[in-house]
Design a protein around this motif. Structure first.
Motif, PDB file in Angstrom:
ATOM      1  N   GLY A   1       0.929  -1.268  -0.152  1.00 52.94           N
ATOM      2  CA  GLY A   1       0.072   0.092  -0.054  1.00 52.94           C
ATOM      3  C   GLY A   1       0.655   1.257   0.073  1.00 52.94           C
ATOM      4  O   GLY A   1       1.977   1.200  -0.507  1.00 52.94           O
ATOM      5  N   ALA A   2       0.219   2.157   0.371  1.00 49.91           N
ATOM      6  CA  ALA A   2       1.085   3.515   0.417  1.00 49.91           C
ATOM      7  C   ALA A   2       0.352   4.699   1.497  1.00 49.91           C
ATOM      8  O   ALA A   2      -0.448   4.675   1.553  1.00 49.91           O
ATOM      9  CB  ALA A   2       0.977   4.063  -0.920  1.00 49.91           C
TER      10      ALA A   2
ATOM     11  N   GLN B   1      -6.213   5.032  -6.188  1.00 49.23           N
ATOM     12  CA  GLN B   1      -5.081   4.188  -5.544  1.00 49.23           C
ATOM     13  C   GLN B   1      -3.934   4.208  -6.742  1.00 49.23           C
ATOM     14  O   GLN B   1      -2.776   4.116  -6.139  1.00 49.23           O
ATOM     15  CB  GLN B   1      -5.609   2.770  -5.906  1.00 49.23           C
TER      16      GLN B   1
ATOM     17  N   GLY C   1      -0.883  -3.336   2.506  1.00 44.29           N
ATOM     18  CA  GLY C   1      -1.481  -3.196   1.186  1.00 44.29           C
ATOM     19  C   GLY C   1      -2.444  -2.111   1.259  1.00 44.29           C
ATOM     20  O   GLY C   1      -3.010  -1.730   0.165  1.00 44.29           O
ATOM     21  N   PHE C   2      -2.785  -1.398   2.268  1.00 46.91           N
ATOM     22  CA  PHE C   2      -3.793  -0.332   2.382  1.00 46.91           C
ATOM     23  C   PHE C   2      -3.175   1.103   1.660  1.00 46.91           C
ATOM     24  O   PHE C   2      -1.952   1.587   2.167  1.00 46.91           O
ATOM     25  CB  PHE C   2      -4.153  -0.292   3.677  1.00 46.91           C
ATOM     26  N   HIS C   3      -3.996   1.810   1.385  1.00 45.46           N
ATOM     27  CA  HIS C   3      -3.647   3.185   0.836  1.00 45.46           C
ATOM     28  C   HIS C   3      -4.256   4.347   1.678  1.00 45.46           C
ATOM     29  O   HIS C   3      -5.313   4.259   1.855  1.00 45.46           O
ATOM     30  CB  HIS C   3      -3.928   3.446  -0.729  1.00 45.46           C
TER      31      HIS C   3
ATOM     32  N   THR D   1     -14.894   6.958  -1.865  1.00 41.78           N
ATOM     33  CA  THR D   1     -13.679   6.899  -2.572  1.00 41.78           C
ATOM     34  C   THR D   1     -13.225   5.691  -3.021  1.00 41.78           C
ATOM     35  O   THR D   1     -12.854   5.202  -4.022  1.00 41.78           O
ATOM     36  CB  THR D   1     -12.482   7.370  -1.614  1.00 41.78           C
TER      37      THR D   1
ATOM     38  N   ASN E   1     -13.036   4.174  -6.920  1.00 41.95           N
ATOM     39  CA  ASN E   1     -11.758   3.245  -7.342  1.00 41.95           C
ATOM     40  C   ASN E   1     -12.340   2.089  -8.080  1.00 41.95           C
ATOM     41  O   ASN E   1     -11.610   1.922  -9.203  1.00 41.95           O
ATOM     42  CB  ASN E   1     -10.874   3.168  -6.263  1.00 41.95           C
TER      43      ASN E   1
ATOM     44  N   GLN F   1     -13.256   2.816 -11.432  1.00 46.63           N
ATOM     45  CA  GLN F   1     -12.089   3.109 -12.221  1.00 46.63           C
ATOM     46  C   GLN F   1     -11.403   1.905 -12.695  1.00 46.63           C
ATOM     47  O   GLN F   1     -10.235   2.259 -13.438  1.00 46.63           O
ATOM     48  CB  GLN F   1     -11.155   4.127 -11.594  1.00 46.63           C
TER      49      GLN F   1
ATOM     50  N   SER G   1     -10.132  -0.559 -10.442  1.00 46.53           N
ATOM     51  CA  SER G   1      -9.587  -1.245  -9.536  1.00 46.53           C
ATOM     52  C   SER G   1     -10.001  -2.564  -9.241  1.00 46.53           C
ATOM     53  O   SER G   1     -11.145  -2.789  -9.146  1.00 46.53           O
ATOM     54  CB  SER G   1      -9.504  -0.394  -8.299  1.00 46.53           C
TER      55      SER G   1
ATOM     56  N   GLN H   1      -8.835  -4.636  -6.747  1.00 44.73           N
ATOM     57  CA  GLN H   1      -8.959  -4.577  -5.278  1.00 44.73           C
ATOM     58  C   GLN H   1      -8.843  -3.218  -4.714  1.00 44.73           C
ATOM     59  O   GLN H   1      -8.164  -2.685  -5.178  1.00 44.73           O
ATOM     60  CB  GLN H   1      -7.951  -5.357  -4.854  1.00 44.73           C
ATOM     61  N   VAL H   2      -9.814  -3.015  -3.776  1.00 47.43           N
ATOM     62  CA  VAL H   2      -9.605  -1.558  -3.181  1.00 47.43           C
ATOM     63  C   VAL H   2      -9.169  -1.570  -1.699  1.00 47.43           C
ATOM     64  O   VAL H   2      -9.851  -2.346  -1.029  1.00 47.43           O
ATOM     65  CB  VAL H   2     -10.559  -0.516  -3.634  1.00 47.43           C
ATOM     66  N   GLN H   3      -8.094  -1.083  -1.028  1.00 47.21           N
ATOM     67  CA  GLN H   3      -7.910  -1.098   0.014  1.00 47.21           C
ATOM     68  C   GLN H   3      -7.384   0.418   0.388  1.00 47.21           C
ATOM     69  O   GLN H   3      -6.346   0.861   0.254  1.00 47.21           O
ATOM     70  CB  GLN H   3      -6.397  -2.106   0.306  1.00 47.21           C
TER      71      GLN H   3
END
Lengths: 356, 640
Positions: free
Chosen positions: A110-111, A346, B389-391, B441, B445, B448, B450, B452-454
């Protein structure tokens, strides 16, 4: 010699090499082995019976011929078995390995948000100079947001066209800068200021101004405030600190430039430029050819701000600066549109944020 | 403000020798950065950024004065003709302290229009000439010398003129055609019939100069900045005049500006001066400000000789005397911003150039402070989530009432969190929860493309209290879409609630938070950050001895009802097992299949035992039997 042997065995012996080669697996080889040298009803058992019944004078010659045949078959079978087993082992080994170039499972990644990363970096840069982090609420009082900062009663920033106010609490607003953290922190540490030897801190955070959303404006954005109070603090200390910090941030060759400016809560006040980190001060689109980029506003804390917090400006002095995080992030990344930072796609976050 | 180079050079001839880049650099070093350069009307103009405290610099003369001080070059003299003052033709009464001086003149206009050069100057500064000499002259004077003036049609004025506070409810139709209802805090110019101008802001429509005007009454006055600012704001009427008066005009310019205006009208349209007179007087200068050598050295970072400071301040028009190690400084009439010693120190530094300030790291006077645990906690959680893995997102702190209502608890009414003046309805409530923003959000995503969204956000949420919204740092995460399926070893599957439960466990949350199904295949939870266990004070925890004897593992496959509570079963079984030997009891598989009795599922429960001795088979068998009995008491059956 062949006339001593039954013709079908002679024929079998003649085709043996081809049959051997035709065995593509161990099962087929086992069947072939049974047919030629098996203990029952094989060519070998038939030959042994033939030898038993053969006339005495032929026994010697026949025996030698039979042994030769048997040996030839057994050796052939053994060699072929070794071959097939090696092939099987090789396949087995292949089946147990995967080409490491096949796309492997990817560990998750992730970020952090780029704005948070930038604020964290600023904290890291100031930590060795003894700065810690102070924080304050986003819903503030007029007193902390304006009055304690020497902002006049009738300053236009107080207007409802510029500042968000709470409907049920007209005295409360969304802070328009991180500077109220100065006021709160000074009020808190004033009684112990001498004991602790002044104070120095950063205050990163979100702030709000009533700006319509467009590529360069957002009603919410981020600032990092820095403040230092000590004895005999002057403009040289502001310059020294910012030179250290901005070089840590943008590289050792960075130059800084102070220009006079005005903010009600500092005196003297200044704008601070850095030599353009993108073109090495050669002149580019970002610095509009000037080689300098405006990076923050700063100055020596106005005596009224110290007095408001109960600090004697004749004994203590200090400096403060305020920096727009989005502005710096956009400049460094050349992101064309401020809204991207709040859209949280993302792909943007992954590319701009990173982990550290 | 736009500064035209040719006119600037008329005020300070030395500026003509500088090229534009040099001029911009000198101005920036003085605190007046140039935002742009434009060529209009065949001349170059600079867009000079002038800070709000420097009303005195908001004119060509003002900028020239700064350049003259910096470059040590002379200013051109202001060419005023001599306007003899005489008896008041119209009585002017100053009834409010907010207007200490009011100079005026009456002229009879002749033939003629504004000279082309002046019209061109006005156009170059984006001010459109009106071709009415009195109006154009007033505008030109303002831009050139910074002092606002006004011309009334003298024949429209009835009786004596007074500068007074308006009476509540009085009205005035201003030049912009709007009829304004005044308050007792509005300063007006009035004749005997009522207000004819909002002092320092705008003239009245009924007395304005038109092509039919034969006689004009000029006004050049000084109004209290605060009063002008308040009136301009009250009536949302921000004019060039209110801008200058609101930042403090130069009272010494009152007569000069009147004289300049008279001279222009005489020259441009053969106007005949009928009379000129002044009511009131220039207010006395404020008390001198003292600047000590020690303070100056502290601010400047090095000793500055008193003589050098005195010289610099004198160049700015201050009257400076030396008293021991201090300067007594009386600022010039145009500088209202010099009221404390620090202001004067800044002026000395400004003229020397900020580039001469030394660069020194401030000495430490005490030990540095640690970073607060709450701050470190947030850093730790953010990094952990990013590694998982999360943003991290940053979304606005305000949402629409509908979005807010999705997750706000009933005891947290939106009314206490609503903005009085939001940017729009959709940004009107300080959010009770981060989930509406993250949901939107995440969905964006997924739309758009994605897979997977995290996402996660760390931000305050708000709770209404009688004293105002209370802020609570909150963590919210959302997770949705497809996991795996992108390589040969990880089968694809949808994200499930269980994944969020695992995440909650990873973050060491006490208990399971409420996991919300936000939309199809999108889940999230939210916790107050205080709910997370605090960082350990110890770098390394206290050593706890562990057994080196082998562990014994046993599995029980149980048939249970589809509605069976796992927590209840786990608790019951654990209660039947020896606490000192039970390492772990957990369900490691759930099997649901049509081969099982209807309404039932199979749970594989794994127990691990360990003790400070080698465990004996019989002993463990006994424990397992006890655990099974406990499970059976809840209706579970051993699966054959």
């Amino acid at each position: 010699m062949d006339q001593l042997l039954p013709p079908e065995i002679v024929e079998a012996g003649r085709t043996f090499p081809a049959a051997l080669a035709a065995c593509s697996d161990l099962d087929a080889l086992l069947r072939l082995k049974g047919a030629f040298v098996g203990r029952e009803a094989s060519h070998a058992t038939r030959l042994m019976e033939l030898l038993k019944t053969a006339p005495k004078e032929q026994k010697r010659e026949l025996g030698a011929a039979i042994n030769g045949l048997k040996q030839q078959w057994e050796e052939g079978l053994k060699a072929r078995q070794a071959e097939l087993e090696a092939a099987k082992r090789k396949l087995g080994a292949l089946a147990a390995t995967w080409d490491p170039a096949l796309p492997p499972p990817q560990p998750p990644c992730g970020a952090l948000h780029p704005l948070n990363r930038l604020m964290d970096r600023l904290v890291d840069v100031f930590r060795p100079l003894g700065f810690h982090v102070e924080e304050g609420p986003e819903v503030e009082t007029e007193a902390h947001n304006f009055d304690g900062l020497n902002i006049p009663e009738d300053h236009p920033a107080k207007a409802s066209s510029d500042t968000f106010y709470l409907a049920a609490h007209p005295e409360l607003l969304l802070r328009t800068h991180t500077s109220p953290v100065q006021v709160r922190t000074l009020l808190r540490v004033t009684p112990e200021l001498t004991a602790r030897g002044g104070i120095r801190f950063l205050a990163p955070g979100r702030v709000y101004r009533k700006d319509e959303i467009d590529p360069t404006h957002s009603p919410m954005f981020h600032q990092v405030e820095g403040m230092l109070v000590g004895h005999g603090i002057g403009m040289q200390h502001l310059k020294g600190t910012l030179e250290y910090a901005l070089r840590a941030l943008f590289g050792p060759d960075t130059e800084i430039r102070l220009r006079p400016s005005y903010f009600p809560f500092v005196e003297p006040g200044c704008e601070v430029d850095v030599s353009c980190p993108l073109c090495g001060a050669q002149g580019c689109r970002v610095c509009k050819g000037s080689g300098w980029v405006e990076i923050l506003g700063a100055g020596l804390i106005h005596p009224n701000v110290l007095t408001y917090a109960g600090i004697d400006p004749n004994e203590w002095s200090g400096w403060a600066f305020g920096m727009g995080v989005e502005r710096m992030a956009m400049m460094l990344s050349q992101t064309p549109d401020l809204r991207l930072f709040f859209e949280n796609d993302q792909r943007f976050l992954k590319a701009m944020g990173g982990l550290d | 403000m736009w500064i035209e180079r040719k006119v600037l050079a008329q005020e300070i001839p030395a500026a003509a020798a500088l090229d534009t880049r040099q001029l911009c650099e000198v101005l920036a070093a003085l605190g007046f950065p140039v935002d742009g350069v434009a060529s209009l009307e065949g001349t170059e103009s600079l867009d000079v950024d002038i800070t709000a405290n420097r009303g005195d610099a908001m004119s060509h003369r003002g900028i020239a004065r700064e350049l003259a001080a910096k470059l040590q070059q002379p200013l051109a003299p202001i060419a005023t003709g001599v306007v003899p003052e005489g008896e008041a033709l119209v009585q002017v009464r100053l009834e409010a302290e907010a207007c200490p001086i009011y100079a005026t003149a009456v002229l009879e206009l002749g033939e003629g229009i504004t000279p082309e050069a002046v019209q061109s100057f006005l156009r170059a500064l984006e001010a459109s000439p009106k071709r009415l000499s009195a109006v154009d002259a007033s505008n030109e004077l303002l831009l050139r010398y910074g002092h606002p003036t006004h011309a009334f049609d003298a024949d429209a004025i009835r009786g004596a003129v007074s500068v007074r506070w308006a009476k509540a409810g009085e009205t005035l139709a201003t030049l912009d055609g709007v009829t304004r209802t005044l308050t007792e805090r509005d300063l007006v110019i009035a004749d005997e019939a009522g207000p004819i101008a909002l002092a320092g802001v705008m003239g009245g429509d009924g007395t304005k100069v038109t092509e039919a005007t034969r006689r004009v009454l000029l006004e050049s006055a000084w109004f209290e900045p605060k009063v002008v600012r308040a009136t301009a704001r009250r009536h949302s009427l921000h004019t060039d005049a209110s801008h200058r008066f609101g930042r403090g005009a130069d009272p010494a310019m009152v007569r000069v500006a009147r004289d300049l205006l008279v001279a222009r009208l005489q020259a441009w349209c053969q106007a005949k001066l009928i009379g000129a007179w002044t009511a009131g007087a220039v207010p006395a200068p404020s008390a001198p400000v003292e600047l000590g050598l020690a303070l100056l050295a502290r601010v400047a970072g090095e000793a500055v000789p008193l003589a050098a400071a005195q010289e610099a301040l004198s160049r700015l028009g201050c009257v400076v005397t030396v008293a021991g190690d201090r300067l007594r400084v009386t600022p010039p009439s145009w500088r209202h911003d010099l009221s404390i010693a620090e202001d004067l120190a800044e002026e000395v530094l400004r003229l020397r150039g900020y580039e001469h300030i030394p660069s020194v790291l401030p000495p430490m006077e005490g030990p540095p402070e640690h970073l607060a645990p709450g701050y470190l906690q947030r850093q730790r959680v953010a990094r952990r989530l990013a590694h998982l893995g999360f943003h991290q997102t940053v979304t606005y702190g305000f949402v629409s009432p509908e979005a807010d209502a999705l997750f706000a608890s009933p005891d947290n009414p939106a009314a206490g969190r609503t903005l009085a003046n939001p940017l729009g309805y959709e940004y009107s409530v300080l959010r009770a929860s981060l989930l509406p923003s993250l949901k939107a959000t995440a969905e964006q995503n997924l739309r758009q493309g994605s897979r997977q969204v995290q996402l996660f956000e760390l931000a305050p949420t708000y709770r209404s209290t009688p004293s105002g919204p209370r802020e609570q740092v909150t963590l919210a995460t959302v997770w949705g879409g497809l996991l795996g399926g992108e390589d040969y070893l990880s089968p694809a599957r949808a994200v499930l609630e269980a994944d969020l439960a695992g995440l909650a466990r990873d973050l060491a949350l006490p208990g399971l938070p409420a996991i919300h199904r936000l939309s199809d295949g999108l889940f999230g939870f939210e916790i107050e950050l205080d709910a997370l266990p605090r960082l350990q004070d110890r770098i390394i925890p206290v050593f706890r001895p562990f057994s080196r004897f082998p562990t014994v593992e046993r599995d029980l496959s149980l048939l249970v009802d589809l509605g069976q509570s796992y927590a209840a079963l786990n608790q019951a079984m654990a209660a039947a097992l020896p606490t000192d030997s039970l390492l772990e009891l957990r369900c490691v598989d759930v099997f649901r299949h049509k081969s099982l009795p209807e309404g039932q599922q199979a749970w594989l429960l794994r127990m691990r035992f360990q003790a400070d001795r080698t465990l004996v088979g019989d002993e463990v068998d006994g424990w397992v039997a006890a655990a099974l009995a406990a499970a059976e008491s809840l209706g579970a059956k051993l699966r054959a």
